[in-house]
Design a protein around this motif. Sequence first.
Motif, mmCIF file in Angstrom:
data_model
loop_
_atom_site.group_PDB
_atom_site.id
_atom_site.type_symbol
_atom_site.label_atom_id
_atom_site.label_comp_id
_atom_site.label_asym_id
_atom_site.label_seq_id
_atom_site.Cartn_x
_atom_site.Cartn_y
_atom_site.Cartn_z
ATOM 1 N N SER A 258 -0.425 -0.739 -4.905
ATOM 2 C CA SER A 258 -1.432 -0.715 -5.962
ATOM 3 C C SER A 258 -2.703 -1.428 -5.511
ATOM 4 O O SER A 258 -2.652 -2.519 -4.942
ATOM 5 C CB SER A 258 -0.869 -1.398 -7.212
ATOM 6 N N GLY A 259 -3.832 -0.770 -5.743
ATOM 7 C CA GLY A 259 -5.116 -1.343 -5.365
ATOM 8 C C GLY A 259 -5.560 -1.012 -3.957
ATOM 9 O O GLY A 259 -6.665 -1.347 -3.556
ATOM 10 N N ARG A 260 -4.684 -0.374 -3.187
ATOM 11 C CA ARG A 260 -5.025 0.044 -1.828
ATOM 12 C C ARG A 260 -4.903 1.563 -1.737
ATOM 13 O O ARG A 260 -3.885 2.119 -2.148
ATOM 14 C CB ARG A 260 -4.091 -0.584 -0.792
ATOM 15 N N PRO A 261 -5.907 2.214 -1.200
ATOM 16 C CA PRO A 261 -5.830 3.675 -1.105
ATOM 17 C C PRO A 261 -4.844 4.116 -0.029
ATOM 18 O O PRO A 261 -4.550 3.373 0.909
ATOM 19 C CB PRO A 261 -7.259 4.073 -0.725
ATOM 20 N N GLY A 262 -4.322 5.311 -0.170
ATOM 21 C CA GLY A 262 -3.470 5.891 0.856
ATOM 22 C C GLY A 262 -2.024 5.462 0.751
ATOM 23 O O GLY A 262 -1.579 4.893 -0.238
ATOM 24 N N LEU A 263 -1.300 5.736 1.820
ATOM 25 C CA LEU A 263 0.115 5.406 1.923
ATOM 26 C C LEU A 263 0.347 4.548 3.158
ATOM 27 O O LEU A 263 -0.432 4.588 4.107
ATOM 28 C CB LEU A 263 0.950 6.684 2.039
ATOM 29 N N TYR A 264 1.449 3.817 3.131
ATOM 30 C CA TYR A 264 1.774 2.895 4.216
ATOM 31 C C TYR A 264 3.229 3.055 4.617
ATOM 32 O O TYR A 264 4.083 3.366 3.796
ATOM 33 C CB TYR A 264 1.528 1.442 3.773
ATOM 34 N N LYS A 265 3.492 2.812 5.903
ATOM 35 C CA LYS A 265 4.851 2.854 6.430
ATOM 36 C C LYS A 265 5.319 1.419 6.611
ATOM 37 O O LYS A 265 4.593 0.580 7.166
ATOM 38 C CB LYS A 265 4.865 3.597 7.763
ATOM 39 N N LEU A 266 6.533 1.137 6.144
ATOM 40 C CA LEU A 266 7.119 -0.183 6.340
ATOM 41 C C LEU A 266 7.445 -0.346 7.815
ATOM 42 O O LEU A 266 8.171 0.460 8.392
ATOM 43 C CB LEU A 266 8.390 -0.329 5.497
ATOM 44 N N VAL A 267 6.889 -1.381 8.432
ATOM 45 C CA VAL A 267 7.095 -1.618 9.856
ATOM 46 C C VAL A 267 8.087 -2.748 10.079
ATOM 47 O O VAL A 267 8.989 -2.649 10.897
ATOM 48 C CB VAL A 267 5.750 -1.945 10.560
ATOM 49 N N SER A 268 7.915 -3.825 9.322
ATOM 50 C CA SER A 268 8.759 -4.998 9.526
ATOM 51 C C SER A 268 8.696 -5.876 8.290
ATOM 52 O O SER A 268 7.882 -5.661 7.392
ATOM 53 C CB SER A 268 8.258 -5.766 10.750
ATOM 54 N N ARG A 269 9.540 -6.875 8.296
ATOM 55 C CA ARG A 269 9.535 -7.862 7.220
ATOM 56 C C ARG A 269 9.204 -9.222 7.820
ATOM 57 O O ARG A 269 9.799 -9.617 8.815
ATOM 58 C CB ARG A 269 10.897 -7.930 6.546
ATOM 59 N N ALA A 270 8.291 -9.899 7.187
ATOM 60 C CA ALA A 270 7.964 -11.260 7.597
ATOM 61 C C ALA A 270 8.615 -12.210 6.581
ATOM 62 O O ALA A 270 9.272 -11.765 5.647
ATOM 63 C CB ALA A 270 6.450 -11.442 7.630
ATOM 64 N N LYS A 271 8.386 -13.498 6.755
ATOM 65 C CA LYS A 271 9.035 -14.467 5.872
ATOM 66 C C LYS A 271 8.648 -14.263 4.414
ATOM 67 O O LYS A 271 9.497 -14.257 3.543
ATOM 68 C CB LYS A 271 8.684 -15.886 6.327
ATOM 69 N N ASN A 272 7.357 -14.110 4.134
ATOM 70 C CA ASN A 272 6.893 -13.986 2.755
ATOM 71 C C ASN A 272 6.167 -12.677 2.488
ATOM 72 O O ASN A 272 5.412 -12.579 1.527
ATOM 73 C CB ASN A 272 5.955 -15.149 2.413
ATOM 74 N N SER A 273 6.360 -11.684 3.348
ATOM 75 C CA SER A 273 5.624 -10.430 3.171
ATOM 76 C C SER A 273 6.320 -9.288 3.908
ATOM 77 O O SER A 273 7.286 -9.504 4.628
ATOM 78 C CB SER A 273 4.193 -10.577 3.706
ATOM 79 N N LEU A 274 5.790 -8.119 3.686
ATOM 80 C CA LEU A 274 6.190 -6.947 4.457
ATOM 81 C C LEU A 274 5.032 -6.599 5.369
ATOM 82 O O LEU A 274 3.868 -6.765 4.990
ATOM 83 C CB LEU A 274 6.465 -5.761 3.525
ATOM 84 N N ILE A 275 5.317 -6.122 6.546
ATOM 85 C CA ILE A 275 4.267 -5.645 7.444
ATOM 86 C C ILE A 275 4.232 -4.127 7.297
ATOM 87 O O ILE A 275 5.244 -3.460 7.481
ATOM 88 C CB ILE A 275 4.527 -6.041 8.911
ATOM 89 N N VAL A 276 3.057 -3.615 6.915
ATOM 90 C CA VAL A 276 2.913 -2.180 6.688
ATOM 91 C C VAL A 276 1.830 -1.622 7.598
ATOM 92 O O VAL A 276 0.927 -2.341 8.018
ATOM 93 C CB VAL A 276 2.583 -1.876 5.207
ATOM 94 N N GLU A 277 1.957 -0.335 7.882
ATOM 95 C CA GLU A 277 0.986 0.357 8.733
ATOM 96 C C GLU A 277 0.433 1.545 7.961
ATOM 97 O O GLU A 277 1.202 2.340 7.407
ATOM 98 C CB GLU A 277 1.676 0.845 10.006
#
Length: 145
Positions: free
Chosen positions: A9-28
């Motif tokens: 939400s609030g970001r245009p487009g779509l993202y692929k889940l790449v990895s998980r960090a301690k307090n976040s997800l890394i998306v591409e």
Amino acid sequence: MLQTILAISGRPGLYKLVSRAKNSLIVEALDSTHQRRPAFATDRITSLADIAMFTESDDVPLWKVLESMKTIEDGKKSSVDYRKASGSELREYFGKVLPDFDQERVHNSDIKKLIQWYDILVEAGLTDFAEGMQPTEGDNIDDRK
């Protein structure tokens, strides 16, 4: 496949889940930039596998709607320009994709977003929408530890 494709939400487009960090997800980003960024617990993140469209009877999972679009479009990008199409053109097109969609609960903006997402997925070469739709243990992206 759709379980690891995310809308934020609030970001245009779509993202692929790449990895998980301690307090976040890394998306591409699935666009041509392939920019990687963190997505935090405060962001409203939705997996495309968790989205369904309203119909007059039961809700239809997004992957089935995308498969229907793929069949209509012969695997190519959408024939409708969601940026320029009128509301009636969008609804006419979507009536071909999902004939019994709920006219009151499905808004023009929902149809535009669906067409945009379909085009993004086709451009990224991600067109096997039914792949991996049976959830397996450990597939919950919101399970952040």
